[in-house]
Design a protein around this motif. Structure first.
Motif, PDB file in Angstrom:
ATOM      1  N   THR A 125      92.587  58.397   1.310  1.00  0.00           N
ATOM      2  CA  THR A 125      92.910  59.170   0.007  1.00  0.00           C
ATOM      3  C   THR A 125      93.894  60.254   0.327  1.00  0.00           C
ATOM      4  O   THR A 125      94.000  60.816   1.453  1.00  0.00           O
ATOM      5  N   THR A 157     101.364  55.236 -17.501  1.00  0.00           N
ATOM      6  CA  THR A 157     101.723  56.035 -16.462  1.00  0.00           C
ATOM      7  C   THR A 157     103.249  55.538 -15.840  1.00  0.00           C
ATOM      8  O   THR A 157     103.329  54.046 -15.819  1.00  0.00           O
ATOM      9  N   ARG A 176     102.229  51.737  -3.723  1.00  0.00           N
ATOM     10  CA  ARG A 176     102.428  52.742  -4.690  1.00  0.00           C
ATOM     11  C   ARG A 176     101.045  53.612  -4.393  1.00  0.00           C
ATOM     12  O   ARG A 176      99.837  53.087  -4.108  1.00  0.00           O
ATOM     13  N   ILE A 177     101.243  54.939  -4.585  1.00  0.00           N
ATOM     14  CA  ILE A 177     100.296  55.731  -4.050  1.00  0.00           C
ATOM     15  C   ILE A 177      99.584  56.720  -5.187  1.00  0.00           C
ATOM     16  O   ILE A 177      98.708  57.454  -5.068  1.00  0.00           O
ATOM     17  N   GLY A 178     100.394  56.732  -6.359  1.00  0.00           N
ATOM     18  CA  GLY A 178      99.993  57.535  -7.704  1.00  0.00           C
ATOM     19  C   GLY A 178     100.816  57.386  -8.894  1.00  0.00           C
ATOM     20  O   GLY A 178     101.386  56.336  -8.795  1.00  0.00           O
ATOM     21  N   SER A 179     100.697  58.213  -9.616  1.00  0.00           N
ATOM     22  CA  SER A 179     101.301  57.979 -10.981  1.00  0.00           C
ATOM     23  C   SER A 179     101.914  59.113 -11.590  1.00  0.00           C
ATOM     24  O   SER A 179     101.411  60.473 -11.354  1.00  0.00           O
ATOM     25  N   VAL A 197     102.145  64.668  -9.874  1.00  0.00           N
ATOM     26  CA  VAL A 197     101.754  63.417  -9.543  1.00  0.00           C
ATOM     27  C   VAL A 197     100.283  63.284  -9.337  1.00  0.00           C
ATOM     28  O   VAL A 197      99.745  64.317  -8.728  1.00  0.00           O
ATOM     29  N   VAL A 198      99.533  62.400  -9.903  1.00  0.00           N
ATOM     30  CA  VAL A 198      98.222  62.049  -9.694  1.00  0.00           C
ATOM     31  C   VAL A 198      98.046  61.034  -8.725  1.00  0.00           C
ATOM     32  O   VAL A 198      98.433  60.166  -9.060  1.00  0.00           O
ATOM     33  N   PHE A 199      97.256  61.389  -7.631  1.00  0.00           N
ATOM     34  CA  PHE A 199      97.140  60.179  -6.520  1.00  0.00           C
ATOM     35  C   PHE A 199      96.038  59.519  -6.604  1.00  0.00           C
ATOM     36  O   PHE A 199      94.996  59.408  -6.320  1.00  0.00           O
ATOM     37  N   ASP A 200      96.291  58.530  -7.561  1.00  0.00           N
ATOM     38  CA  ASP A 200      95.246  57.686  -8.118  1.00  0.00           C
ATOM     39  C   ASP A 200      95.168  56.117  -7.433  1.00  0.00           C
ATOM     40  O   ASP A 200      94.392  55.316  -7.763  1.00  0.00           O
ATOM     41  N   ASP A 201      95.974  55.948  -6.481  1.00  0.00           N
ATOM     42  CA  ASP A 201      95.990  54.765  -5.451  1.00  0.00           C
ATOM     43  C   ASP A 201      95.520  55.148  -4.321  1.00  0.00           C
ATOM     44  O   ASP A 201      96.372  56.131  -3.587  1.00  0.00           O
ATOM     45  N   LYS A 202      94.917  54.415  -3.319  1.00  0.00           N
ATOM     46  CA  LYS A 202      94.794  54.641  -2.113  1.00  0.00           C
ATOM     47  C   LYS A 202      95.934  54.137  -1.191  1.00  0.00           C
ATOM     48  O   LYS A 202      96.733  53.337  -1.321  1.00  0.00           O
TER      49      LYS A 202
END
Length: 226
Positions: A125, A157, A176-179, A197-202
């Protein structure tokens, strides 16, 4: 006729070879900029497994084949524990990253171990504070602009990528780590200045990129529409 008692070993080695495995020169003791000791441990496992496969292919003795297979199974069983230990050791690391001019880092990017995406793919994360410094046009075509002009609440996004660069500054890995949330402004789809940036990818270790990870010399974050 040779007895193929090393089926699981052979399948593992063939799978790794198809993903670019079997490379030499790795070491679990040397930490990579991404994932720490994880890539080296995985590459060492590939080397040892491929060596056992070669030994098995040259062997006609059933007892020796069984012993080779048992060694392969032991390596496989030990691998996840070694990867988890390395992932835990890398957990908490702060990543030194550069950004394109459209982004800035307000708080450092850190990683926290978050289990496994698969038995050999530790995932992490991400946390930090990164935002846009200026408005970014998403460059949507006329058809998409017409569509979203009446559906502004449905805007999606924009991706954010973590890119690994080699010694020459060439991209060798990308994930890709976020959006970034898109918005409607002046009849265009944009990312507004100051969007976080929203870190919504692991951040996930990819086995096929193990060798590439060991060659990363710097990291960069950029916005991307993929």
């Amino acid at each position: 006729m040779k007895l193929f008692m090393w089926t699981s070993l052979a399948i593992a080695a063939v799978a790794m070879t198809s993903c670019g495995g079997g490379k030499t020169g790795s070491s679990a003791s040397s930490d990579a900029l991404l994932f720490g000791a994880v890539p080296g441990i995985y590459l060492d496992y590939e080397q040892e497994t491929n060596a056992l496969l070669e030994e098995a292919q040259a062997c006609d003795n059933p007892k020796d084949l069984q012993a080779i297979n048992e060694k392969g199974e032991a390596l496989k069983e030990n691998l996840k524990g070694e990867l988890e230990k390395a992932a835990q050791a890398w957990s908490g690391t702060t990543l030194e990253v550069t950004t394109s001019e459209e982004l800035k880092v307000n708080a450092p990017l850190t990683v926290t171990f978050d289990g496994f995406a698969s038995s050999t793919s530790p995932k992490f994360t991400l946390a930090g504070d990164i935002e846009t410094t200026q408005e970014i046009n998403a460059n949507y075509n006329e058809d998409l602009l017409k569509y979203y002009s009446t559906r502004q609440n449905e805007l999606l996004t924009y991706g954010v990528l973590l890119i690994g660069l080699d010694e020459q500054g060439q991209e060798i890995t990308s994930q890709r780590i976020g959006s970034l949330q898109l918005a409607w402004a002046n009849d265009q789809v944009v990312i507004s200045a100051g969007t976080k940036v929203v870190f919504d990818d692991k951040l996930t270790f990819m086995e096929k990129k193990a060798e590439a990870y060991t060659k990363i010399k710097s990291l960069k974050i950029k916005a991307d529409n993929k």
